[in-house]
Design a protein around this motif. Structure first.
Motif, short mmCIF file in Angstrom:
data_model
loop_
_atom_site.label_atom_id
_atom_site.label_comp_id
_atom_site.label_asym_id
_atom_site.label_seq_id
_atom_site.Cartn_x
_atom_site.Cartn_y
_atom_site.Cartn_z
N LEU A 52 -6.27 3.49 -6.31
CA LEU A 52 -5.31 2.94 -5.36
C LEU A 52 -4.04 3.77 -5.26
CD1 LEU A 52 -5.58 -0.89 -6.21
CD2 LEU A 52 -6.44 0.24 -4.14
N GLN A 80 2.70 2.08 2.89
CA GLN A 80 1.67 2.46 1.94
C GLN A 80 1.96 1.90 0.56
OE1 GLN A 80 1.95 6.66 3.49
NE2 GLN A 80 -0.19 6.68 2.82
N SER A 83 1.01 -1.79 0.62
CA SER A 83 -0.44 -2.00 0.56
C SER A 83 -0.97 -1.70 -0.84
CB SER A 83 -1.14 -1.12 1.60
OG SER A 83 -0.97 0.25 1.32
N PHE A 84 -0.40 -0.71 -1.52
CA PHE A 84 -0.80 -0.41 -2.89
C PHE A 84 -0.51 -1.57 -3.83
CE2 PHE A 84 1.13 0.84 -6.98
CZ PHE A 84 -0.04 1.17 -7.67
N SER A 87 -2.88 -4.58 -3.10
CA SER A 87 -4.24 -4.39 -3.59
C SER A 87 -4.29 -4.32 -5.11
CB SER A 87 -4.85 -3.13 -2.98
OG SER A 87 -5.03 -3.30 -1.60
N LEU A 126 -12.42 -1.28 -1.98
CA LEU A 126 -11.09 -1.80 -1.62
C LEU A 126 -10.03 -0.72 -1.42
CD1 LEU A 126 -9.61 -4.45 -1.09
CD2 LEU A 126 -8.96 -4.50 -3.50
N PRO A 127 -10.01 0.40 -2.18
CA PRO A 127 -8.99 1.42 -1.90
C PRO A 127 -9.04 1.98 -0.49
CG PRO A 127 -9.93 1.79 -4.08
CD PRO A 127 -10.73 0.69 -3.44
N THR A 130 -7.27 -0.40 1.84
CA THR A 130 -5.87 -0.38 1.38
C THR A 130 -5.13 0.79 2.00
OG1 THR A 130 -6.41 -1.44 -0.72
CG2 THR A 130 -4.37 -0.18 -0.63
N GLU A 131 -5.75 1.98 1.97
CA GLU A 131 -5.14 3.15 2.58
C GLU A 131 -5.03 2.99 4.09
OE1 GLU A 131 -3.56 7.07 3.07
OE2 GLU A 131 -3.56 5.52 1.49
N TYR A 146 -10.03 -5.12 5.57
CA TYR A 146 -9.43 -5.52 4.29
C TYR A 146 -9.85 -6.94 3.91
CZ TYR A 146 -5.88 -5.83 0.63
OH TYR A 146 -5.23 -5.96 -0.57
N TYR A 211 -0.93 -10.32 6.50
CA TYR A 211 -1.19 -10.27 5.06
C TYR A 211 -0.44 -11.35 4.28
CZ TYR A 211 -3.06 -5.89 6.66
OH TYR A 211 -3.76 -4.95 7.36
#
Length: 232
Positions: A52, A80, A83-84, A87, A126-127, A130-131, A146, A211
């Motif tokens: 991640l 970013q 989102s990191f 996740s 999932l990564p 996420t990106e 997602y 989200y």
């Protein structure tokens, strides 16, 4: 000879008194213990949660190549980073719940292993979304990807808990407390799936809450704990 019996050397029918396996329990695998599956799952999850952060690491040479200040790595890529963190929290939570469910598992069935691999597949994937949400923001496809990945982890977990609940011989012999915990986890997981579907619907209807609607996942555990306290 009867269907459930055998014949000894002198021709007398001997009835097999062993109890038949529980319906739907599946064949118990003897080649892998529950502990080894947990170790393998932990290793794969650790790799996934590490992946991640790699897109954030790649930002450093990009910012340097553009001759920008070091602070731009953070201030210019808040999406970013968000989102990191989101996740990371999600993977940490699903890993914790998986570890809790498998803490008393000593034996496995093929179905349990297959659902566990499905769970791992969703965690490893999932990564990627996420990106995507870090790059494309509130894009509907990125958000849907997602949410679909999260839903896959929860459905696989629900299926694993269903197997453990219906096949108590997979747990420790003195694991009465573990069986109660599995029952409670199954109920909570069931409502989590419903809460995630509701959060997904809200995210599609109101993109601004795409989200933030994941906060609905807090409700099932709180409600179940409140009901338990009320009953006590």
């Amino acid at each position: 000879m009867g269907a459930n019996g055998t014949v000894d050397e002198i021709g007398t029918e001997r009835v097999d008194t062993a109890e038949p396996p529980a319906p739907g329990s599946g064949k118990i695998e003897g080649t892998m213990s529950g502990e080894r599956l947990v170790f393998f799952t932990d290793a794969v999850t650790a790799i996934s949660i590490t992946l991640l952060v790699l897109p954030l690491v790649d930002l450093v040479p990009e910012v340097s190549a553009d001759h920008k200040g070091a602070s731009e790595v953070i201030t210019g890529h808040l999406g970013q980073i968000w989102s990191f963190l989101l996740s990371f929290a999600v993977v940490a939570n699903v890993w914790r719940e998986h570890h809790r469910a498998f803490s008393a598992v000593t034996r496995l069935t093929r179905a349990l292993v297959i659902w566990n691999m499905g769970w791992l597949l969703a965690v490893v994937v999932l990564p990627l979304p996420t990106e995507m949400i870090g790059t494309f923001g509130r894009d509907r496809f990125a958000g849907g990807f997602y949410y679909a990945t999260l839903l896959a982890t929860m459905v696989c977990r629900l299926a694993m808990l269903r197997i453990l609940k219906s096949t108590p011989q997979l747990l420790e012999e003195d694991g009465r407390g573990a069986r109660v915990d599995i029952d409670e986890s199954f109920t909570e997981s069931y409502w989590n799936v419903i809460a995630l579907v509701a959060a997904f619907a809200i995210a599609l209807a109101v993109p601004l809450l795409q989200y933030y609607s994941l906060a609905l996942l807090i409700l099932p555990r709180r409600v179940l704990k409140l009901r338990a306290r009320t009953a006590a």
